[in-house]
Design a protein around this motif. Structure first.
Motif, PDB file in Angstrom:
ATOM      1  N   LEU A 185       0.818  -1.215   0.000  1.00 45.14           N
ATOM      2  CA  LEU A 185       0.000   0.000   0.000  1.00 45.14           C
ATOM      3  C   LEU A 185       0.853   1.268   0.000  1.00 45.14           C
ATOM      4  N   ILE A 186       1.911   1.291   0.802  1.00 44.66           N
ATOM      5  CA  ILE A 186       2.806   2.456   0.855  1.00 44.66           C
ATOM      6  C   ILE A 186       4.182   2.009   0.389  1.00 44.66           C
ATOM      7  N   PRO A 187       4.571   2.321  -0.849  1.00 46.62           N
ATOM      8  CA  PRO A 187       5.895   1.906  -1.350  1.00 46.62           C
ATOM      9  C   PRO A 187       7.006   2.723  -0.699  1.00 46.62           C
ATOM     10  N   ASP A 188       8.226   2.326  -0.951  1.00 49.06           N
ATOM     11  CA  ASP A 188       9.361   3.027  -0.361  1.00 49.06           C
ATOM     12  C   ASP A 188       9.738   4.274  -1.128  1.00 49.06           C
ATOM     13  N   GLY A 201      12.907   6.153   0.791  1.00 49.14           N
ATOM     14  CA  GLY A 201      12.973   6.168   2.245  1.00 49.14           C
ATOM     15  C   GLY A 201      11.623   6.285   2.937  1.00 49.14           C
ATOM     16  N   MET A 202      10.525   6.000   2.207  1.00 54.03           N
ATOM     17  CA  MET A 202       9.192   6.118   2.800  1.00 54.03           C
ATOM     18  C   MET A 202       8.993   5.117   3.939  1.00 54.03           C
ATOM     19  N   LEU A 203       9.628   3.950   3.836  1.00 49.31           N
ATOM     20  CA  LEU A 203       9.426   2.919   4.844  1.00 49.31           C
ATOM     21  C   LEU A 203       9.907   3.368   6.216  1.00 49.31           C
ATOM     22  N   ASN A 204      10.840   4.303   6.252  1.00 49.43           N
ATOM     23  CA  ASN A 204      11.362   4.781   7.530  1.00 49.43           C
ATOM     24  C   ASN A 204      10.515   5.908   8.119  1.00 49.43           C
ATOM     25  N   LYS A 205       9.476   6.315   7.397  1.00 47.10           N
ATOM     26  CA  LYS A 205       8.663   7.453   7.829  1.00 47.10           C
ATOM     27  C   LYS A 205       7.349   6.976   8.450  1.00 47.10           C
ATOM     28  N   ALA A 206       6.918   7.691   9.460  1.00 45.42           N
ATOM     29  CA  ALA A 206       5.532   7.561   9.923  1.00 45.42           C
ATOM     30  C   ALA A 206       4.685   8.528   9.116  1.00 45.42           C
ATOM     31  N   LEU A 207       3.427   8.187   8.884  1.00 47.76           N
ATOM     32  CA  LEU A 207       2.541   9.008   8.073  1.00 47.76           C
ATOM     33  C   LEU A 207       1.298   9.382   8.882  1.00 47.76           C
ATOM     34  N   GLU A 208       0.801  10.586   8.642  1.00 45.85           N
ATOM     35  CA  GLU A 208      -0.481  11.001   9.196  1.00 45.85           C
ATOM     36  C   GLU A 208      -1.403  11.393   8.045  1.00 45.85           C
ATOM     37  N   THR A 209      -2.591  10.822   8.007  1.00 47.79           N
ATOM     38  CA  THR A 209      -3.547  11.142   6.944  1.00 47.79           C
ATOM     39  C   THR A 209      -4.201  12.482   7.238  1.00 47.79           C
ATOM     40  N   LEU A 210      -4.019  13.444   6.320  1.00 51.72           N
ATOM     41  CA  LEU A 210      -4.640  14.761   6.477  1.00 51.72           C
ATOM     42  C   LEU A 210      -5.856  14.931   5.581  1.00 51.72           C
ATOM     43  N   ALA A 211      -5.893  14.207   4.465  1.00 55.36           N
ATOM     44  CA  ALA A 211      -7.056  14.300   3.568  1.00 55.36           C
ATOM     45  C   ALA A 211      -7.188  12.995   2.794  1.00 55.36           C
ATOM     46  N   ARG A 212      -8.433  12.538   2.664  1.00 53.93           N
ATOM     47  CA  ARG A 212      -8.728  11.379   1.813  1.00 53.93           C
ATOM     48  C   ARG A 212     -10.062  11.712   1.155  1.00 53.93           C
ATOM     49  N   VAL A 213     -10.015  12.030  -0.145  1.00 55.62           N
ATOM     50  CA  VAL A 213     -11.135  12.696  -0.804  1.00 55.62           C
ATOM     51  C   VAL A 213     -11.596  11.921  -2.027  1.00 55.62           C
ATOM     52  N   ASN A 214     -12.904  11.724  -2.133  1.00 57.88           N
ATOM     53  CA  ASN A 214     -13.525  11.142  -3.313  1.00 57.88           C
ATOM     54  C   ASN A 214     -13.902  12.286  -4.244  1.00 57.88           C
ATOM     55  N   MET A 215     -13.067  12.558  -5.242  1.00 59.19           N
ATOM     56  CA  MET A 215     -13.267  13.714  -6.118  1.00 59.19           C
ATOM     57  C   MET A 215     -14.488  13.496  -7.013  1.00 59.19           C
ATOM     58  N   GLY A 216     -15.416  14.449  -6.942  1.00 60.78           N
ATOM     59  CA  GLY A 216     -16.595  14.377  -7.788  1.00 60.78           C
ATOM     60  C   GLY A 216     -17.624  13.361  -7.361  1.00 60.78           C
ATOM     61  N   GLY A 217     -17.423  12.709  -6.212  1.00 59.29           N
ATOM     62  CA  GLY A 217     -18.348  11.666  -5.775  1.00 59.29           C
ATOM     63  C   GLY A 217     -18.828  11.889  -4.355  1.00 59.29           C
ATOM     64  N   PRO A 218     -19.675  10.987  -3.848  1.00 61.14           N
ATOM     65  CA  PRO A 218     -20.230  11.132  -2.507  1.00 61.14           C
ATOM     66  C   PRO A 218     -19.268  10.645  -1.430  1.00 61.14           C
ATOM     67  N   VAL A 219     -19.686  10.792  -0.179  1.00 60.98           N
ATOM     68  CA  VAL A 219     -18.926  10.245   0.943  1.00 60.98           C
ATOM     69  C   VAL A 219     -18.881   8.724   0.827  1.00 60.98           C
ATOM     70  N   VAL A 220     -17.710   8.151   1.080  1.00 62.68           N
ATOM     71  CA  VAL A 220     -17.553   6.692   1.116  1.00 62.68           C
ATOM     72  C   VAL A 220     -17.206   6.322   2.552  1.00 62.68           C
ATOM     73  N   THR A 221     -18.085   5.611   3.233  1.00 61.16           N
ATOM     74  CA  THR A 221     -17.852   5.252   4.620  1.00 61.16           C
ATOM     75  C   THR A 221     -16.890   4.077   4.718  1.00 61.16           C
TER      76      THR A 221
END
Length: 834
Positions: A185-188, A201-221
């Motif tokens: 899901l998250i490559p290096d 070097g992505m594998l060495n990083k922690a990530l925080e999700t700031l936005a996850r958006v369905n462009m042009g579509g409805p909310v996806v639960t």
């Protein structure tokens, strides 16, 4: 015959089922922990069971068990509403420990709803959250329903999540999830933005999700996502809904073997899209733009999801994709990527540089390829913050682990280090002694903000009466940290009035009732430290009514805090566009420009060496309660060249859209770089629009270029702020345009000085208020240069005798801002005054 038909239908059904099932995730997480904190019973949400607090207590080490709940009527309506009814309170540092059976990335999802219980008001909680390697939240205060999602790479057998109350406060949590993430899901690596190089070097990083958006579509639960993610609509991020058209065709979506999978995004995301509202107009030429709020000082992973569900044939949809001002996917054709196939799900990853602004702009627009209908498409966007070099996602320190094994390791290391220190004590003592001497010498050069009568004192508060020490010829305002806490209500987030590259700016009130602006920096930021020192060095040298005054500073406890006079009306930028303030009159705008020009002219001429601001823009021109302008933010300022030099060679810094192109090309800085930036501000004041706006047609994106085209055609009135139409005298507008045009000359040598600009703006104001009579130069197109008196000693004239220009000579270092410049100017422009 009927049997054959039946077998045929059965075969088709089986094939359809196999194809359909191949689209869905087969991922079964090795680790899956879900807890409904504070709840006496299990809670089911979709196909997930959140364990009751009592069943999950074995994961938690805490000195005290405090569980609270709230009225059912106060619970916000969402799919996670059941989690928000209860919460666990942490009165002291507490740690969840989860056994990880398979190393790799794991989601950490934290659910917060700050309700008010009988003994605890959760809205007042201030706390930090960390893992052994990463700071997730620092001094966090939940003000509404929030879900914080992180992705961390777990390499050991346990994952520890620690909650640490700040000071005498407490921490709380409504729900918690720890779930394995599919390895692909998250490559290096990803493509880096500006410059376009490979990031690893992505594998060495922690990530925080700031936005996850369905462009042009409805909310996806989360119930409709294979990894239990939620996707929101793009409505709140769109810059201009009129430019955007939405399409939906989920049945067309296909997941190719070498493309995206259901784990990357569900059909409900790839099956909807935002496109250009071009309506098959072959002349359509605009971008569709979205802006996403982010935190300064971090890099970001931007994942863009694409699926061409609009084309009917291959090689007909070409478009450009921009991240901020970089064209990251020029002339992009999705069908070529998959050998001519359409509706194939895919995504592209990009990593930004460390940002010095609080937003990321994403735009899609038409390609420049001929004979192609203008259109563009975007199906989904994910933006994730990358941990910095300290492993932090919050800028805070990582609390030490309570693990006994780690304490043992620390003890062993401590003994070894102690022995080494004992052996090398003599050498280390000598080195430290020399270093401290040098630091003291350096500090004596830095901490000299306000010079008056030879006494250095600290500012008092209810915690301290202040101390007075000798400091040569300097009056040193060093403010205790406790006094600043008191002034800002302990850095109350609701008191934040701005966020800059250095840090947050808070409104504050000193013990004597004085309003101040408190800029709090990040002590670990090298850039912040440099800006901190530069601000103090610069503002300690200057006192001018058109420069924001430094009142004090604090460097206790590794803090970097600057205290300024409070500017009631905020930034010039906020009064021009985007903030809903009433429109300013042309006279008000001119007076603001004149005030800012006075401040910059003083910087360039008021000291033994010129000081170049390097970040002149409307956001750095502040307005007091009377709309008087003051130049602010000297963190990038630089002293000018020596007498025998023409420029300073330095790395290019500044703000895009305002940056002097000659400085950018040659990396040679002069005062004329400030003049160029100020010229952009002048057009910004006239047109009341951003200096860079990718949502506009291509020829209008860059304000300076666009305005210069109209200025050179002599039709500047065509693009002015609509609220000024018919309210500016023609001669006033003409002279203003000429002044801005000269400021924007390609070469610095052709630009006027700030003194010249100041006089010409005074002339513009004169022309606006009353047409000058019998002035042979009234229609001159070259007043810049002609109206530049030699300024030496202003107070020398007095009796009206002698040469008119000589009456107004003054020292270039004096503050002339209190003098009526209109009166001075009116004498200079009359023939007898020359």
């Amino acid at each position: 015959m009927m049997g054959f038909v039946g077998l045929k239908l059965l075969f088709i059904g089986v094939v359809f089922f196999l194809c359909l099932s191949s689209c869905y995730s087969q991922f079964n997480p090795a680790d899956k922990y879900s807890i409904d904190c504070g709840s006496p019973s299990n809670t089911t949400i979709g196909n997930r069971v959140f364990l009751s607090d009592s069943l999950a207590s074995s994961f938690l080490s805490t000195p005290q068990n405090v569980l609270v709940d709230t009225s059912a009527n106060s619970i916000p309506s969402s799919e996670y509403s059941p989690l928000y009814k209860t919460a666990r309170i942490f009165t002291q540092t507490s740690t969840y420990t989860f056994r990880i059976t398979q190393s790799g990335r794991h989601w950490i999802r934290l659910y917060f709803f700050p309700f008010s219980a009988s003994n605890y008001n959760l809205t007042t909680a201030v706390f930090s959250v960390s893992t052994p390697d990463h700071s997730l939240l620092s001094d966090f205060k939940a003000e509404s329903v929030q879900t914080k999602e992180y992705s961390v790479n777990v390499t050991s057998g346990d994952l520890e999540i620690t909650f640490t109350p700040t000071g005498s406060s407490f921490a709380f949590l409504n729900g918690l999830e720890v779930v394995s993430v599919p390895d692909p899901l998250i490559p290096d690596d990803a493509m880096s933005v500006n410059p376009p190089t490979n990031f690893k070097g992505m594998l060495n990083k922690a990530l925080e999700t700031l936005a996850r958006v369905n462009m042009g579509g409805p909310v996806v639960t989360s119930r409709n996502d294979s990894l239990w993610r939620s996707w929101v609509t793009d409505l709140s991020y769109s810059k201009n809904r009129n430019f955007e058209s939405n399409v939906s065709n989920p049945t067309a979506v296909r997941y190719p073997p070498d493309g995206a999978t259901q784990d990357d995004a569900p059909v409900s995301v790839y099956g909807t899209a935002a496109t250009m509202a071009s309506e098959n107009d072959p002349k359509a030429n605009f971008n569709v733009t979205w802006e996403f709020p982010v935190d300064r000082g971090f890099q970001y992973l931007v994942r863009l999801h694409f699926c061409d569900i609009v084309s009917t044939s291959a090689n007909t949809l070409y478009f450009n994709v921009y991240i901020d001002d970089s064209n990251v996917l020029p002339d992009y054709d999705l069908s070529t990527k998959f050998g001519g196939s359409l509706a194939m799900a895919s995504y592209s990853d990009f990593v930004t540089q460390s940002l010095n602004k609080n937003q990321i702009r994403i735009s899609i627009g038409p390609s420049s390829i001929k004979d192609v209908n203008p259109n563009a498409i975007l199906n989904g966007v994910e933006i994730m913050k990358l941990s910095n070099s300290d492993g932090s996602l919050s800028g805070g320190n990582i609390p030490s682990s309570n693990s006994s094994s780690k304490k043992s390791i620390g003890l062993i290391i401590g003994v070894v280090v102690g022995v080494l220190v004992a052996i090398l004590a003599g050498v280390i003592f000598f080195c430290v002694y020399k270093k401290r001497k040098q630091e003291q010498l350096n500090q004596s050069k830095i901490w000299i903000p306000l010079s008056t009568n030879g006494i250095s004192q600290t500012m008092g508060s209810k915690y301290s009466n202040g101390t007075t020490i000798s400091a040569g010829s300097n009056f040193n305002y060093r403010c205790p940290f406790a006094a600043i806490q008191e002034a800002t209500n302990n850095f109350d987030e609701s008191w934040v009035i701005g966020i800059g590259g250095f840090g947050k700016v808070y409104k504050g009130v000193l013990s004597d009732g004085t309003k101040v602006a408190v800029k709090r920096g990040n002590p670990k930021s090298q850039q912040g430290l440099a800006e901190f020192q530069t601000e103090i060095e610069m503002l300690s040298q200057f006192r001018h009514r058109h420069l924001v005054s430094l009142i004090g500073y604090c460097d206790e406890k590794s803090e970097m805090i600057l205290i300024y006079e409070y500017m009631e009306n905020g930034t010039l930028k906020s009064h021009l566009y985007g903030s809903g303030f009433p429109s300013m009159s042309w006279k008000q705008r001119l007076e603001i420009c004149i005030g800012a020009a006075r401040g910059l002219h003083y910087l360039h001429t008021g000291y033994s060496k010129a000081v170049i601001h390097r970040d002149v823009k409307s956001a750095n021109i502040l307005l007091d309660e009377n709309l008087m302008a003051k130049v602010a933010d000297f963190g990038l300022s630089k002293t000018g060249p020596e007498i025998d030099q023409t420029h300073v060679s330095t790395a290019v810094k500044g703000s895009f859209g305002y940056l002097d192109p000659e400085y950018f090309r040659r990396q040679q800085l002069t005062e004329k770089s400030d003049v160029y930036s100020f010229g952009v501000v002048l057009f910004e004041v006239l047109c009341a629009r951003p200096v860079i706006d990718p949502s506009l047609p291509r020829e209008m994106v860059n304000l300076a270029e666009w305005a210069m085209k109209w200025q050179k055609k002599g039709q500047l009135e065509q693009i002015i702020d609509v609220t000024l139409k018919g309210k500016i005298r023609a001669d006033s507008l003409r002279k203003f345009g000429e002044t801005a045009e000269k400021c924007l000359s390609d070469f610095g040598v052709d630009r006027p000085s700030m003194g010249d600009v100041l006089w010409n703006l005074e002339y513009v104001l004169q022309l606006q208020e009353a047409v000058l009579q019998n002035d042979p130069d009234e229609n001159s197109t070259n007043v810049i240069g002609e109206l530049s008196p030699v300024i030496h000693d202003f107070n020398r004239g007095g009796d009206g005798g002698g040469d008119g220009a000589a009456q107004f000579e003054m020292s270039s270092g004096d503050d002339i801002s209190g003098v009526s410049m209109s009166k001075v100017f009116s004498q200079l422009v009359k023939s007898e005054g020359r």
